[in-house]
Motif scaffolding. Structure first.
Motif, PDB file in Angstrom:
ATOM      1  N   UNK A   1      29.516   9.456   5.335  1.00  0.00           N
ATOM      2  CA  UNK A   1      29.747   9.241   4.020  1.00  0.00           C
ATOM      3  C   UNK A   1      28.698   8.319   3.296  1.00  0.00           C
ATOM      4  N   UNK A   2      27.895   7.822   4.158  1.00  0.00           N
ATOM      5  CA  UNK A   2      27.038   6.573   3.558  1.00  0.00           C
ATOM      6  C   UNK A   2      25.661   7.765   2.950  1.00  0.00           C
ATOM      7  N   UNK A   3      25.094   6.774   1.941  1.00  0.00           N
ATOM      8  CA  UNK A   3      23.992   7.564   1.171  1.00  0.00           C
ATOM      9  C   UNK A   3      22.869   7.927   2.332  1.00  0.00           C
ATOM     10  N   UNK A   4      22.293   8.974   1.704  1.00  0.00           N
ATOM     11  CA  UNK A   4      21.243   9.492   2.694  1.00  0.00           C
ATOM     12  C   UNK A   4      20.317   8.590   3.250  1.00  0.00           C
ATOM     13  N   UNK A   5      19.891   8.719   4.321  1.00  0.00           N
ATOM     14  CA  UNK A   5      18.744   8.023   5.016  1.00  0.00           C
ATOM     15  C   UNK A   5      17.627   8.085   4.317  1.00  0.00           C
ATOM     16  N   UNK A   6      16.699   7.018   4.520  1.00  0.00           N
ATOM     17  CA  UNK A   6      15.308   7.097   3.866  1.00  0.00           C
ATOM     18  C   UNK A   6      14.601   8.357   4.478  1.00  0.00           C
ATOM     19  N   UNK A   7      13.581   9.028   3.816  1.00  0.00           N
ATOM     20  CA  UNK A   7      12.981  10.178   4.285  1.00  0.00           C
ATOM     21  C   UNK A   7      11.825   9.815   5.444  1.00  0.00           C
ATOM     22  N   UNK A   8      11.616   8.568   5.917  1.00  0.00           N
ATOM     23  CA  UNK A   8      10.755   8.094   6.786  1.00  0.00           C
ATOM     24  C   UNK A   8      11.404   8.020   8.148  1.00  0.00           C
TER      25      UNK A   8
ATOM     26  N   UNK B   1       0.887  -1.132  -0.060  1.00  0.00           N
ATOM     27  CA  UNK B   1       0.091  -0.021   0.166  1.00  0.00           C
ATOM     28  C   UNK B   1       0.908   1.342  -0.035  1.00  0.00           C
ATOM     29  N   UNK B   2       1.948   1.302  -0.907  1.00  0.00           N
ATOM     30  CA  UNK B   2       2.785   2.381  -1.040  1.00  0.00           C
ATOM     31  C   UNK B   2       3.835   2.280  -0.055  1.00  0.00           C
ATOM     32  N   UNK B   3       4.926   2.931  -0.357  1.00  0.00           N
ATOM     33  CA  UNK B   3       6.191   2.831   0.591  1.00  0.00           C
ATOM     34  C   UNK B   3       5.821   3.209   1.938  1.00  0.00           C
ATOM     35  N   UNK B   4       6.387   2.322   2.794  1.00  0.00           N
ATOM     36  CA  UNK B   4       5.896   2.155   4.366  1.00  0.00           C
ATOM     37  C   UNK B   4       7.311   2.144   5.023  1.00  0.00           C
ATOM     38  N   UNK B   5       7.980   3.231   5.094  1.00  0.00           N
ATOM     39  CA  UNK B   5       9.664   3.099   5.752  1.00  0.00           C
ATOM     40  C   UNK B   5       9.401   4.221   7.143  1.00  0.00           C
ATOM     41  N   UNK B   6       9.817   3.437   8.223  1.00  0.00           N
ATOM     42  CA  UNK B   6       9.712   4.219   9.280  1.00  0.00           C
ATOM     43  C   UNK B   6      11.220   4.020  10.123  1.00  0.00           C
ATOM     44  N   UNK B   7      11.672   4.922  10.849  1.00  0.00           N
ATOM     45  CA  UNK B   7      12.987   4.845  11.613  1.00  0.00           C
ATOM     46  C   UNK B   7      13.161   5.745  12.389  1.00  0.00           C
TER      47      UNK B   7
END
Length: 508
Positions: free
Chosen positions: A345-352, A331-337
């Motif tokens: 230097x790591x790639x940017x964290x998820x927007x959630x 049901x659409x992207x569902x990421x939280x943290x």
């Protein structure tokens, strides 16, 4: 044959009185069990000599410093009176089970296997297709096919703990640990792996699981050929409908080390069955040496992912956190943290994600020596949170509320020796807690080591825990941390059954 109900009716009152007295006194079911001793100097030379004699509550003591052929266990124990196959060290050495297509085949329900060395099975070193199986304090290695395999059919809950697995697998289809559960025959089954050291795979993934529920707690997992963890849905070719159940995974308190450019974790599917599952990663430490890696590879159908209090570090320029190229969300992207620490230097964290911390030095005690515990001035100290937020409407079912132990430090731990995680100030980020103090607890008690509940199990141990579910098997030390709800009581009823079924004397 006279029906059991008729037999009961014909018993003398004195016999019934004795039975009631025994039950009231809580007499152990082992009083009706048989102990078999097996070894080169024993009457029974190998396990095959006793396998077809076993009954509920029996114990087999297998002498160490000797090698034995492959064996299949088809007879079942009971939830309240499991059959135990126990290795007994001789000259400090475990018994070795070696060779065969399946070195050990567990086809009967309610078994405990412990203290064994298992190697050389051309198909599988340990083949699990039963319910309520425990494998602990064992070493599984040099298996050209699967190290440990749970069948698509017939497999229920399994607890793997205090064990070491290495140099197993081959290519992309044979793995060090490859688990599944039969969601039709054993709905609600759990695969729990805790306090294990899994490393240096020859092929495949270190841990691949299609189980209905995975509980991956307090392990050190390193050096897979492909993914360190692959947590996905059932394979339709195995006869299990991927849409029958949702497959969820709770991953807490582990160290995962990626030595190559491949990805750490794949969730959702592998091009076969989608899990459409919910995934939760809490207080893990991710160490990556390959700059082409991604930590979370979201693949095929996924419901949600949450990541809290994890530490992500690399000695180089680092890796990506999430890859969604192959993802399809329910049901659409569902990421939280929340409150994750990342190398800058790591790639940017998820927007959630919220409350992220970044820096150049996580303050590990000695990363060059693989010691990822924390120094006093580590930025991970006191910067975690226990107030995590799940994706709205996608609550994770019965999670382990907080980590209670540290993982093993690249070694095989003896049962019951896991290092308790202290409760010192605000919880630290990652798999290790700095400082000394009282052990971390959960509501209801210490929540110490335990195993997943199984069908017919009433959770005879497991007097406390996280509330992850009732029906805990108790594991090696009682007091379960999780496990699925039981489908029927067996403690008292199991003992009653034993009184009538087991009436032969104890033998050695």
């Amino acid at each position: 044959m006279v029906a059991p109900s008729i037999k009961l009716g014909r018993m003398r009152r004195t016999s019934l009185g004795v039975l009631v007295g025994l039950l009231v006194l809580g007499v152990s079911s082992s009083a009706w069990a048989t102990t078999y001793q097996v070894g080169p100097s024993r009457t029974n030379k190998d396990l095959g000599a006793v396998a077809d004699k076993l009954a509920a509550g029996d114990v087999v003591e297998l002498d160490g410093d000797a090698t034995y052929p492959s064996v299949s266990f088809d007879r079942s124990g009971m939830a309240a009176a499991k059959i135990t196959i126990r290795g007994v060290k001789v000259n400090g050495k475990r018994p070795i089970l070696s060779g065969g297509t399946n070195t050990i085949q567990a086809s009967g329900d309610h078994y405990v296997f412990e203290g064994l060395e298992i190697t050389g099975g051309t198909g599988r070193c340990f083949f699990h297709h039963a319910d309520d199986i425990t494998l602990r304090d064992s070493v599984i290695h040099d298996c050209p096919g699967q190290g440990i395999l749970g069948a698509d059919n017939d497999s229920g809950s399994m607890l793997l703990e205090y064990s070491e697995v290495y140099k197993c697998g081959a290519g992309d289809k044979y793995h060090q640990i490859y688990m599944a559960t039969d969601e039709a025959a054993h709905p609600g089954s759990v695969f729990r792996m805790q306090f294990c050291y899994v490393h240096d795979g020859n092929g495949g993934n270190n841990v691949k699981s299609r189980a209905e529920r995975n509980e991956i707690y307090y392990n050190w997992v390193e050096g897979a050929f492909y993914h360190e963890l692959e947590l996905i849905g059932p394979d339709p070719e195995g006869g299990i409908d991927p849409d029958l159940k949702r497959e969820d995974s709770d991953v807490v308190g582990n160290v995962l080390v990626k030595r190559s450019d491949f990805n750490f974790v794949r969730v959702g599917g592998d091009g076969t069955g989608d899990s459409k599952g919910r995934y939760r990663f809490l207080n893990n430490t991710f160490i990556g040496f390959g700059e082409g890696s991604t930590v979370f590879r979201v693949f095929d159908g996924v419901d949600s992912i949450e990541m809290h209090d994890n530490a992500f570090w690399s000695p180089g320029q680092g890796y990506k956190i999430v890859r969604e190229t192959e993802a399809s969300w329910v049901s659409g992207e569902q990421i939280s943290g929340q409150n994750n620490w990342l190398l800058a230097s790591l790639t940017a964290a998820p927007s959630g994600w919220t409350g992220n911390l970044t820096g150049g030095d996580p303050g590990f005690t000695n990363a060059a020596s693989n010691d990822f515990s924390l120094k006093a001035d580590s930025p991970l100290v006191d910067n975690g949170t226990l107030s995590v937020s799940e994706p709205p409407g996608h609550d994770f079912p019965s999670p382990l509320a907080r980590p209670l132990f540290h993982p093993p430090r690249r070694t095989l731990l003896a049962p019951g020796t896991a290092e308790r995680r202290p409760d010192v100030g605000t919880i630290d980020i990652g798999a290790f807690e700095f400082g000394t103090g009282p052990a971390a607890t959960l509501d209801g008690g210490t929540g110490s080591e335990g195993g997943p509940g199984t069908s017919g199990s009433s959770g005879s141990s497991g007097s406390s825990g996280s509330g992850a579910a009732d029906g805990s098997d108790g594991g090696s030390d009682g007091c379960g941390v999780g496990g699925r709800a039981s489908s029927g009581g067996a403690g008292l009823l199991g003992l009653v059954a034993l009184v009538f079924v087991r009436r032969r004397p104890r033998q050695k």
